[in-house]
Design an enzyme around this catalytic site. Structure first.
Site, PDB file in Angstrom:
ATOM      1  N   ASN A   9       3.220   2.602  -7.594  1.00 30.85           N
ATOM      2  CA  ASN A   9       2.609   2.946  -6.395  1.00 30.85           C
ATOM      3  C   ASN A   9       3.743   2.142  -5.414  1.00 30.85           C
ATOM      4  O   ASN A   9       3.461   0.852  -5.260  1.00 30.85           O
ATOM      5  CB  ASN A   9       1.241   2.541  -6.262  1.00 30.85           C
ATOM      6  CG  ASN A   9       0.803   2.348  -4.786  1.00 30.85           C
ATOM      7  OD1 ASN A   9       1.316   3.161  -3.780  1.00 30.85           O
ATOM      8  ND2 ASN A   9      -0.262   1.733  -4.667  1.00 30.85           N
ATOM      9  N   TRP A  10       4.590   2.859  -4.808  1.00 30.62           N
ATOM     10  CA  TRP A  10       5.606   2.130  -3.948  1.00 30.62           C
ATOM     11  C   TRP A  10       4.976   1.685  -2.691  1.00 30.62           C
ATOM     12  O   TRP A  10       5.558   1.006  -1.831  1.00 30.62           O
ATOM     13  CB  TRP A  10       6.788   3.106  -3.381  1.00 30.62           C
ATOM     14  CG  TRP A  10       7.422   3.448  -4.795  1.00 30.62           C
ATOM     15  CD1 TRP A  10       7.300   3.103  -6.074  1.00 30.62           C
ATOM     16  CD2 TRP A  10       8.606   4.301  -4.730  1.00 30.62           C
ATOM     17  NE1 TRP A  10       8.299   3.643  -6.959  1.00 30.62           N
ATOM     18  CE2 TRP A  10       9.083   4.300  -6.166  1.00 30.62           C
ATOM     19  CE3 TRP A  10       9.445   5.227  -3.787  1.00 30.62           C
ATOM     20  CZ2 TRP A  10      10.043   5.324  -6.642  1.00 30.62           C
ATOM     21  CZ3 TRP A  10      10.503   5.639  -4.312  1.00 30.62           C
ATOM     22  CH2 TRP A  10      11.094   5.799  -5.709  1.00 30.62           C
ATOM     23  N   LYS A  11       3.900   2.005  -2.219  1.00 29.02           N
ATOM     24  CA  LYS A  11       3.012   1.726  -1.084  1.00 29.02           C
ATOM     25  C   LYS A  11       3.894   1.985   0.251  1.00 29.02           C
ATOM     26  O   LYS A  11       4.972   2.883   0.033  1.00 29.02           O
ATOM     27  CB  LYS A  11       2.506   0.449  -1.027  1.00 29.02           C
ATOM     28  CG  LYS A  11       1.742  -0.126  -2.204  1.00 29.02           C
ATOM     29  CD  LYS A  11       1.191  -1.357  -2.213  1.00 29.02           C
ATOM     30  CE  LYS A  11       0.257  -1.692  -3.693  1.00 29.02           C
ATOM     31  NZ  LYS A  11      -0.207  -2.782  -3.451  1.00 29.02           N
ATOM     32  N   HIS A  95      -7.545   4.040  -3.611  1.00 31.18           N
ATOM     33  CA  HIS A  95      -6.781   2.772  -3.772  1.00 31.18           C
ATOM     34  C   HIS A  95      -7.580   1.632  -2.630  1.00 31.18           C
ATOM     35  O   HIS A  95      -8.015   1.979  -1.723  1.00 31.18           O
ATOM     36  CB  HIS A  95      -5.527   2.735  -3.232  1.00 31.18           C
ATOM     37  CG  HIS A  95      -4.546   1.371  -3.651  1.00 31.18           C
ATOM     38  ND1 HIS A  95      -4.712   0.343  -2.888  1.00 31.18           N
ATOM     39  CD2 HIS A  95      -4.048   1.061  -4.607  1.00 31.18           C
ATOM     40  CE1 HIS A  95      -3.972  -0.765  -3.649  1.00 31.18           C
ATOM     41  NE2 HIS A  95      -3.531  -0.150  -4.702  1.00 31.18           N
ATOM     42  N   GLU A  97      -6.747  -0.850  -0.812  1.00 28.33           N
ATOM     43  CA  GLU A  97      -6.220  -0.889   0.261  1.00 28.33           C
ATOM     44  C   GLU A  97      -6.788   0.080   1.329  1.00 28.33           C
ATOM     45  O   GLU A  97      -6.959  -0.162   2.639  1.00 28.33           O
ATOM     46  CB  GLU A  97      -4.661  -0.976   0.238  1.00 28.33           C
ATOM     47  CG  GLU A  97      -4.306  -2.361  -0.481  1.00 28.33           C
ATOM     48  CD  GLU A  97      -2.576  -2.366  -0.961  1.00 28.33           C
ATOM     49  OE1 GLU A  97      -2.112  -1.094  -0.831  1.00 28.33           O
ATOM     50  OE2 GLU A  97      -2.370  -3.130  -1.518  1.00 28.33           O
ATOM     51  N   GLU A 167      -8.701  -1.526 -10.900  1.00 28.15           N
ATOM     52  CA  GLU A 167      -7.660  -2.400 -10.103  1.00 28.15           C
ATOM     53  C   GLU A 167      -8.714  -3.404  -9.534  1.00 28.15           C
ATOM     54  O   GLU A 167      -9.154  -3.095  -8.439  1.00 28.15           O
ATOM     55  CB  GLU A 167      -7.066  -1.609  -9.136  1.00 28.15           C
ATOM     56  CG  GLU A 167      -5.917  -0.439  -9.805  1.00 28.15           C
ATOM     57  CD  GLU A 167      -4.603  -0.527  -8.758  1.00 28.15           C
ATOM     58  OE1 GLU A 167      -3.820  -0.451  -9.308  1.00 28.15           O
ATOM     59  OE2 GLU A 167      -4.892  -0.173  -7.519  1.00 28.15           O
ATOM     60  N   GLY A 173      -1.313  -7.438  -5.922  1.00 32.08           N
ATOM     61  CA  GLY A 173      -0.486  -8.223  -4.974  1.00 32.08           C
ATOM     62  C   GLY A 173      -0.382  -9.678  -5.034  1.00 32.08           C
ATOM     63  O   GLY A 173       0.073 -10.415  -4.255  1.00 32.08           O
ATOM     64  N   SER A 212      -1.068  -6.596 -10.590  1.00 33.95           N
ATOM     65  CA  SER A 212       0.361  -7.783 -10.929  1.00 33.95           C
ATOM     66  C   SER A 212       0.599  -7.569 -12.367  1.00 33.95           C
ATOM     67  O   SER A 212       0.747  -8.451 -12.688  1.00 33.95           O
ATOM     68  CB  SER A 212      -0.389  -9.191 -10.553  1.00 33.95           C
ATOM     69  OG  SER A 212      -0.810  -9.457  -9.343  1.00 33.95           O
ATOM     70  N   GLY A 233       2.352  -1.791  -8.527  1.00 28.72           N
ATOM     71  CA  GLY A 233       2.788  -1.970  -7.231  1.00 28.72           C
ATOM     72  C   GLY A 233       3.985  -2.625  -7.033  1.00 28.72           C
ATOM     73  O   GLY A 233       5.142  -2.025  -7.285  1.00 28.72           O
ATOM     74  N   GLY A 234       3.948  -4.027  -6.917  1.00 36.29           N
ATOM     75  CA  GLY A 234       5.217  -4.885  -6.587  1.00 36.29           C
ATOM     76  C   GLY A 234       6.179  -4.504  -7.534  1.00 36.29           C
ATOM     77  O   GLY A 234       7.513  -4.290  -7.186  1.00 36.29           O
TER      78      GLY A 234
HETATM   79  C1  PEP Z   1      -1.782  -1.738  -6.773  1.00 41.67           C
HETATM   80  O1  PEP Z   1      -1.369  -1.836  -5.346  1.00 41.67           O
HETATM   81  O2  PEP Z   1      -2.053  -0.722  -6.946  1.00 41.67           O
HETATM   82  C2  PEP Z   1      -0.950  -2.743  -7.511  1.00 41.67           C
HETATM   83  C3  PEP Z   1      -1.501  -2.853  -8.689  1.00 41.67           C
HETATM   84  O3  PEP Z   1      -0.124  -3.606  -6.793  1.00 41.67           O
HETATM   85  P1  PEP Z   1       0.269  -5.012  -7.614  1.00 41.67           P
HETATM   86  O4  PEP Z   1       1.049  -4.359  -8.970  1.00 41.67           O
HETATM   87  O5  PEP Z   1       1.691  -5.172  -6.798  1.00 41.67           O
HETATM   88  O6  PEP Z   1      -0.708  -6.008  -7.694  1.00 41.67           O
END
Ligand code: PEP
Length: 252
Positions: A9-11, A95, A97, A167, A173, A212, A233-234
């Site tokens: 997920n590049w956001k 998600h 967010e 999640e 994050g 993470s 994500g990251g």
């Molecule tokens: C996400 O936003 O779906 C996610 C899992 O982010 P991260 O891996 O950065 O925690």
């Protein structure tokens, strides 16, 4: 046996040049293991270009959001049919967010999930609790409410045509990953809740962990019996990090 899905997920990150370099490295480094699936979800404006870059590979294309409506006066929105037109196969819905910052209720998420299915795409339903929820002992109640909204709208059959991603909000994050055991407990619970509707669907539905995930913790997480990959994500923004997660998936 369920395949392992490693989804990025590049956001709201990247630009044309950075995306081209990132996706070229991901395609070049994708593990050969046939049971490891890879997916990238760039921002809407880059779907076409990234789709073209993955077209000859096994890397799939997905979107991060979708409208629950088909067409019409919904300024700024993107329909599921448009995502089909751009070559998407997957769409992330719900998600945390979007739930927290854009007020998406479980009913809205369920409507989006149904719209994605209706278009013939695969929804990835995100569920997860906040730290406050967890500390109050409400983790299962929170994920149940989020899952049940989709079960009511689309049925167990609808869940079986999608992917679930657990999640925990406190792990997104933050660098704080759920331990494999903490994640497994919730994954087992989610699978049993689906099984109460349809045991066959529960056994075949991929349930991803997100929060993470990185190259160091992925193998421990993916080795758990009810964890079928990761929503990342990251670590999906650097090819080496994302590929390290995919390599971990190919070892379990
Ligand atoms: C996400 O936003 O779906 C996610 C899992 O982010 P991260 O891996 O950065 O925690």
């Amino acid at each position: 046996m369920r395949n392992i899905l490693v989804a990025g997920n590049w956001k709201m990150n990247g630009d044309s040049a950075a995306n081209a370099a990132l996706v070229e490295s991901i395609v070049a480094g994708q593990p050969a293991a046939p049971n490891v699936e890879m997916l990238v979800c760039p921002p809407f404006p880059y779907l076409s270009a990234v789709g073209a870059a993955v077209a000859e590979s096994r890397v799939q294309l997905g979107a991060q959001n979708v409208s629950q409506f088909d067409r019409g006066a919904y300024t700024g929105e993107v329909s599921a049919a448009m995502l089909v037109d751009l070559g998407c196969r997957f769409v992330i819905v719900g998600h945390s967010e979007r739930r927290a910052m854009y007020g998406e209720t479980s009913e809205v998420v369920a409507a989006k999930y149904a719209a994605v299915l209706e278009a013939g795409l695969t929804p990835i339903l995100c569920v997860g609790e906040t730290l406050e929820d967890r500390e109050a002992g409400n983790t299962e109640a929170v994920v149940d409410e989020q899952l049940d909204a989709v079960l009511s709208e689309s049925g167990a059959d609808g869940i079986g045509r999608g992917v679930v991603a657990y999640e925990p909000v406190w792990a997104i994050g933050t660098g704080k990953t759920a331990t494999p055991e903490q994640a497994q407990d919730v994954h087992r619970h989610l699978r049993s809740r689906i099984a109460a509707h349809d045991a066959g669907v529960a056994a075949s539905t991929q349930i991803l962990y997100g929060g993470s995930v990185n190259g160091d913790n992925a193998e421990g997480l993916f080795s758990m019996p009810d964890i079928d990959g990761g929503l990342v994500g990251g670590a999906s923004l650097k090819a080496a990090d994302f590929l390290a997660i995919a390599d971990a998936a190919s070892r379990v």
